[in-house]
Design an enzyme around this catalytic site. Structure first.
Site, PDB file in Angstrom:
ATOM      1  N   SER A 220       0.813  -1.209   0.000  1.00  0.00           N
ATOM      2  CA  SER A 220       0.000   0.000   0.000  1.00  0.00           C
ATOM      3  C   SER A 220       0.849   1.262   0.000  1.00  0.00           C
ATOM      4  O   SER A 220       1.782   1.405   0.803  1.00  0.00           O
ATOM      5  CB  SER A 220      -0.900  -0.007   1.244  1.00  0.00           C
ATOM      6  OG  SER A 220      -1.607   1.193   1.378  1.00  0.00           O
ATOM      7  N   LYS A 331     -17.792  12.795  -8.101  1.00  0.00           N
ATOM      8  CA  LYS A 331     -16.886  13.935  -8.281  1.00  0.00           C
ATOM      9  C   LYS A 331     -17.033  14.477  -9.704  1.00  0.00           C
ATOM     10  O   LYS A 331     -17.952  15.249  -9.963  1.00  0.00           O
ATOM     11  CB  LYS A 331     -15.466  13.519  -7.916  1.00  0.00           C
ATOM     12  CG  LYS A 331     -15.318  13.228  -6.413  1.00  0.00           C
ATOM     13  CD  LYS A 331     -13.919  12.863  -6.019  1.00  0.00           C
ATOM     14  CE  LYS A 331     -13.753  12.799  -4.505  1.00  0.00           C
ATOM     15  NZ  LYS A 331     -14.630  11.845  -3.810  1.00  0.00           N
TER      16      LYS A 331
END
Length: 498
Positions: A220, A331
């Site tokens: 990650s 968005k």
């Protein structure tokens, strides 16, 4: 328990009471909350005995007809602590700590008048205030696009409001099916699955990967979004964090894992707080070299990059090289919801195993209809993206010319560095109250402590007059609050502004 009472008048002496009590306990009488007492004598002594049956009780009372059982009254014990105050104080303490740190957030009550974006009305106790929005994630103003709003009206007339259930139980409409086809086509994948938010899409996808890929290790990026972090944590699988956008550090981490082990590299294309863009090509090469899957979150890029708006991967020609794409419809597409797109097997596994998808009521069909129209529209209108990039570049150049410390950003995000939560909030309030400009302060936990920013989100609908007004107002606020300009930082610190 019950109480056995005896007297001192000779009817039943102490010795026999003792014998009877032992007998009662042995045969096991258990009539709860009873008292045995003599009916004729006021001088009584109490014994506690256990009672289990009416039959045993009858044996006991046979010894003396003057004895009977009486209900015991017991007062419930009172808790010595004020329950509501005990818990309320703990919540108050947390909120007070947030306020003391200067990062308490307050909602603004906004009326986004259709057709006037990025103007809006701020509803305040003292009256209505016309403001300019500079922090909206409605990056392209698609929430008020006439084609999108009309699609919503048509859908509500046809189908009503709600989905009526989960996707598996009556909640899949024609709009959901068509939207998923459009999204799969957008990302050049076999399939797509729509969910209620980008957050849920990330959680559901990672949940599935954790279930299906036994002993998987997630690699990650250090600046990954909270939804990605929480999704990986929830799987209880190993998570290795590599330095932000550092493919060399990622490779060092990959080298330590067995080539046969399940691995997923998890990262974003555009990081919304600092505006950086991932080295996607290098990450893909490492995934192939070390046998890993790639999961890219294109939430802040879909609709905005590439010929058809598929994101940075499309812009770089890497769509088919990425294994899993997650995105949002809330968005650039101006609606709400999220999705995952990948090959058919991966998407079907998410659909079939992810609890937060299976047990959630489906997205409203009218929202799905709006999303569908927005995705189709942006596929064929690249001029909106061109205008958006122009506005973002112009703002960066004008801020730089004033010496305002805007972080170096390779994307449309324009972060103005403050570095203090109290001053960041003050700057935001001053811009709103004195200049009618709304930029929400960004502080911990969205960014690390000491890295507080004013995050500017340009849109293609902001005019050059609005841009000049924004830059001049920020300059005035910086001077009035004595905030540090770029020249006041050390040479090492200024590297983040170059």
């Amino acid at each position: 328990m019950m109480q056995l009472l005896s007297n001192k008048c000779g009817v039943l002496n102490q010795y026999w009471i003792h014998i009877l009590t032992k007998f009662i306990m042995r045969v096991g009488i258990n009539l709860h909350q009873k008292t045995l007492q003599h009916t004729k004598c006021p001088f009584l002594k109490t014994f506690n005995i256990n009672v289990t049956s009416e039959q045993a009780l009858a044996k006991y009372t046979k010894f003396c007809p003057y004895l009977h059982f009486k209900e015991m009254k017991s007062e419930p014990k009172k808790c010595p602590i004020d329950h509501s105050q005990f818990y309320s104080n703990q919540f108050k303490g947390v909120i007070q700590q947030i306020k003391d740190e200067g990062r308490y957030r307050e909602f603004k009550s906004l009326l986004r008048t259709n057709g006037e974006f990025p103007r809006a009305i701020n509803k305040t106790p003292s009256g209505d205030q016309t403001i300019t929005l500079w922090c909206s994630n409605d990056y392209l103003g698609m929430s008020q696009n006439p084609m999108v709003t009309q699609a919503t009206k048509n859908a509500i007339d046809l189908t009503g409001i709600g989905a009526g259930g989960t996707r598996n139980i009556g909640g899949t409409s024609i709009y959901h099916v068509e939207l998923e086809r459009e999204l799969a086509d957008l990302h050049r994948k076999d399939s797509a699955l729509v969910m209620n938010s980008g957050y849920v899409a990330n959680m559901a996808t990672l949940d599935t990967l954790g279930k299906v890929l036994k002993d998987v290790t997630f690699l990650s990026d250090a600046k990954n979004h909270a939804s990605l972090i929480e999704g990986m944590r929830a799987t209880k699988r190993d998570r290795v964090i590599f330095k932000h956008n550092d493919y060399k550090d990622l490779e060092e981490k990959l080298k330590q894992l067995d080539i046969q082990q399940n691995k997923v590299i998890v990262f974003e294309s555009v990081y919304s707080m600092n505006g950086t863009v991932a080295p996607i090509s290098q990450f893909i090469n490492l995934a192939k070299k070390y046998n890993a899957l790639t999961l890219i979150d294109e939430v802040h890029a879909v609709g905005m990059y590439g010929d058809r708006g598929a994101g940075v991967t499309e812009k770089l020609g890497l769509q088919k090289e990425i294994d899993i794409v997650t995105g949002t419809l809330g968005k650039a597409f101006g609606c709400s919801g999220g999705y995952v797109s990948a090959n058919a097997e991966i998407v079907d596994a998410v659909r079939s195993t992810a609890s937060n998808f299976i047990f959630s009521t489906s997205m409203s069909p009218i929202i799905a209809a709006a999303c569908l129209e927005s995705v189709k529209y942006l596929k064929t209108h690249p001029e909106i993206r061109d205008r958006h990039q122009y506005v973002a570049s112009l703002i960066k150049a004008k801020l730089k010319s004033k010496g305002i410390p805007a972080l170096n950003s390779a994307s449309h995000i324009v972060p103005v560095f403050i570095g203090d939560p109290v001053l960041c909030k003050e700057a935001s309030e001053k811009l709103l109250n004195e200049y009618n400009i709304y930029i929400q302060p960004i502080n911990y936990p969205t960014v690390p402590r000491g890295q507080e920013i004013l995050r500017i989100s340009p849109t293609p609908l902001h005019t050059e007059e609005m841009i000049d007004e924004l830059v001049d107002s920020i300059e005035c606020v910086f001077k009035s609050l004595n905030l540090r300009m770029e020249s006041q930082y050390t040479a090492e610190q200024r590297a983040i502004f170059q």
